[in-house]
Every structure is written in structure tokens, then in C-alpha cells.
Design a protein around this motif. Structure first.
Motif, PDB file in Angstrom:
ATOM      1  N   VAL A  93       0.891  -1.125  -0.109  1.00  0.00           N
ATOM      2  CA  VAL A  93      -0.045   0.098   0.060  1.00  0.00           C
ATOM      3  C   VAL A  93       0.859   1.288   0.028  1.00  0.00           C
ATOM      4  O   VAL A  93       1.832   1.285   0.779  1.00  0.00           O
ATOM      5  CB  VAL A  93      -1.184  -0.089   1.228  1.00  0.00           C
ATOM      6  N   SER A  94       0.665   2.086  -1.064  1.00  0.00           N
ATOM      7  CA  SER A  94       1.713   3.242  -1.217  1.00  0.00           C
ATOM      8  C   SER A  94       1.367   4.293  -0.280  1.00  0.00           C
ATOM      9  O   SER A  94       0.462   4.848  -0.056  1.00  0.00           O
ATOM     10  CB  SER A  94       1.565   3.720  -2.677  1.00  0.00           C
ATOM     11  N   GLY A  95       2.530   4.748   0.407  1.00  0.00           N
ATOM     12  CA  GLY A  95       2.242   5.947   1.347  1.00  0.00           C
ATOM     13  C   GLY A  95       1.754   5.709   2.835  1.00  0.00           C
ATOM     14  O   GLY A  95       0.799   4.957   3.014  1.00  0.00           O
ATOM     15  N   PRO A  96       2.548   6.424   3.610  1.00  0.00           N
ATOM     16  CA  PRO A  96       2.116   6.360   5.012  1.00  0.00           C
ATOM     17  C   PRO A  96       0.533   6.790   5.387  1.00  0.00           C
ATOM     18  O   PRO A  96       0.019   6.096   6.253  1.00  0.00           O
ATOM     19  CB  PRO A  96       3.140   7.135   5.762  1.00  0.00           C
ATOM     20  N   LYS A  97       0.055   7.747   4.608  1.00  0.00           N
ATOM     21  CA  LYS A  97      -1.028   8.133   4.898  1.00  0.00           C
ATOM     22  C   LYS A  97      -2.228   7.187   4.457  1.00  0.00           C
ATOM     23  O   LYS A  97      -3.145   6.822   5.356  1.00  0.00           O
ATOM     24  CB  LYS A  97      -1.312   9.332   4.191  1.00  0.00           C
ATOM     25  N   LEU A  98      -2.035   6.599   3.323  1.00  0.00           N
ATOM     26  CA  LEU A  98      -3.053   5.463   3.038  1.00  0.00           C
ATOM     27  C   LEU A  98      -2.941   4.404   3.867  1.00  0.00           C
ATOM     28  O   LEU A  98      -3.846   3.730   4.183  1.00  0.00           O
ATOM     29  CB  LEU A  98      -2.628   5.118   1.434  1.00  0.00           C
ATOM     30  N   LYS A 101      -4.793   5.171   6.979  1.00  0.00           N
ATOM     31  CA  LYS A 101      -6.315   5.004   6.639  1.00  0.00           C
ATOM     32  C   LYS A 101      -6.852   3.389   6.548  1.00  0.00           C
ATOM     33  O   LYS A 101      -7.709   3.242   7.166  1.00  0.00           O
ATOM     34  CB  LYS A 101      -6.803   5.576   5.252  1.00  0.00           C
ATOM     35  N   VAL A 102      -5.898   2.510   6.031  1.00  0.00           N
ATOM     36  CA  VAL A 102      -6.197   1.203   5.940  1.00  0.00           C
ATOM     37  C   VAL A 102      -6.457   0.676   7.471  1.00  0.00           C
ATOM     38  O   VAL A 102      -7.089  -0.049   8.096  1.00  0.00           O
ATOM     39  CB  VAL A 102      -5.192   0.284   5.205  1.00  0.00           C
ATOM     40  N   LEU A 103      -5.286   1.093   8.200  1.00  0.00           N
ATOM     41  CA  LEU A 103      -5.104   0.807   9.655  1.00  0.00           C
ATOM     42  C   LEU A 103      -6.421   1.369  10.498  1.00  0.00           C
ATOM     43  O   LEU A 103      -7.260   0.367  11.462  1.00  0.00           O
ATOM     44  CB  LEU A 103      -3.910   1.029  10.425  1.00  0.00           C
ATOM     45  N   ASP A 104      -6.764   2.427  10.258  1.00  0.00           N
ATOM     46  CA  ASP A 104      -8.251   3.052  10.769  1.00  0.00           C
ATOM     47  C   ASP A 104      -9.312   2.283  10.421  1.00  0.00           C
ATOM     48  O   ASP A 104     -10.228   2.006  11.466  1.00  0.00           O
ATOM     49  CB  ASP A 104      -8.171   4.660  10.308  1.00  0.00           C
ATOM     50  N   LEU A 105      -9.519   1.787   9.286  1.00  0.00           N
ATOM     51  CA  LEU A 105     -10.431   0.924   8.700  1.00  0.00           C
ATOM     52  C   LEU A 105     -10.614  -0.099   9.508  1.00  0.00           C
ATOM     53  O   LEU A 105     -11.792  -0.539  10.130  1.00  0.00           O
ATOM     54  CB  LEU A 105     -10.517   0.702   7.345  1.00  0.00           C
ATOM     55  N   VAL A 106      -9.624  -0.794   9.558  1.00  0.00           N
ATOM     56  CA  VAL A 106      -9.386  -2.191  10.386  1.00  0.00           C
ATOM     57  C   VAL A 106      -9.773  -2.057  11.796  1.00  0.00           C
ATOM     58  O   VAL A 106     -10.552  -2.766  12.206  1.00  0.00           O
ATOM     59  CB  VAL A 106      -8.058  -2.826  10.229  1.00  0.00           C
ATOM     60  N   LYS A 107      -9.270  -1.088  12.490  1.00  0.00           N
ATOM     61  CA  LYS A 107      -9.719  -0.766  13.734  1.00  0.00           C
ATOM     62  C   LYS A 107     -11.321  -0.366  13.964  1.00  0.00           C
ATOM     63  O   LYS A 107     -11.958  -1.058  15.035  1.00  0.00           O
ATOM     64  CB  LYS A 107      -8.894   0.479  14.455  1.00  0.00           C
ATOM     65  N   ALA A 108     -11.609   0.426  13.084  1.00  0.00           N
ATOM     66  CA  ALA A 108     -13.169   0.447  12.951  1.00  0.00           C
ATOM     67  C   ALA A 108     -14.017  -0.697  12.992  1.00  0.00           C
ATOM     68  O   ALA A 108     -15.043  -0.776  13.681  1.00  0.00           O
ATOM     69  CB  ALA A 108     -13.467   1.788  11.925  1.00  0.00           C
TER      70      ALA A 108
END
Length: 115
Positions: A93-98, A101-108
Motif C-alpha cells: 500500500v503506497s504511502g504512510p497516509k494511505l 487509513k487502512v489501519l483506521d478502517l481495520v480498527k473501526a
């Protein structure tokens, strides 16, 4: 997990130790017991010492704040097919911001599953 990490198929592992892929499959699922000598041979093929297969066997689950508690959970997750796949593709997954966001989605999603 080690076999998959090394990119070795069940067929290749079975051939290396004189077993069918079906027998390797049964060992991996835990439906058949494995002899110490076969476990040793598997360790040789997978280039790990025999104690590799007993990591964390001390018994019981460690509390999360105990040394190794979180590590044990991570190792347990990485032994699943999904864990291996996620570990392989997440760095792509390119870039730390993206990635954040993936990590935040998994946490949610995890928070929603606890409800």
C-alpha cells in the motif's frame, strides 16, 4: 506458517520427507499426530530447529501486558492464511497516509464487531 513463508508447497514438503501432500495437510490441520522424527525432518527441510515448533508452548495465554503477550497474539494471527496474506500485501500500500487509513478502517471494523 514457515512452509508458506518459504514458498514451499505441501507437495514439495511431503516429497522431501517421504510423505504425501495429504499427510502434510493432516499434520498442519492437527488431525493427525506427528512423530518426533518426522517433526525433526520437517525442521531440516524448513531450516529451523525443532524447538521452533514449540514456541509459546509453555501453556495458557499470557496476559496482554505480560512480556510476549502481544507478541503471542501477533504470532497467532500470522499463522492464519489471512494474516499471511495481509502481511504480504500491506507493505505494498503506497504511502504512510494511505496505510494509516487502512489501519483506521481495520480498527473501526474491529470496534464494530465487539458491539
Amino acid at each position: 506458517m514457515r512452509r508458506k513463508f518459504m514458498g514451499i508447497s505441501q507437495q514439495v514438503l511431503g516429497d522431501s520427507i517421504g510423505l504425501t501432500f495429504q499427510q502434510v495437510q493432516k499434520y498442519e490441520r492437527g488431525s493427525n499426530r506427528i512423530s518426533a522424527s518426522k517433526l525433526w525432518h520437517i525442521g531440516q527441510v524448513l531450516k529451523v530447529p525443532i524447538d521452533y515448533f514449540f514456541d509459546g508452548f509453555a501453556g495458557g495465554e499470557a496476559p496482554e501486558d505480560a512480556p510476549g503477550g502481544t507478541e503471542a497474539k501477533i504470532n497467532a494471527f500470522l499463522t492464519t492464511t489471512e494474516g499471511i496474506e495481509l502481511a504480504e500485501v500491506f507493505p505494498k500500500v503506497s504511502g504512510p497516509k494511505l496505510r494509516r487509513k487502512v489501519l483506521d478502517l481495520v480498527k473501526a471494523l474491529a470496534d464494530d464487531s465487539e458491539i
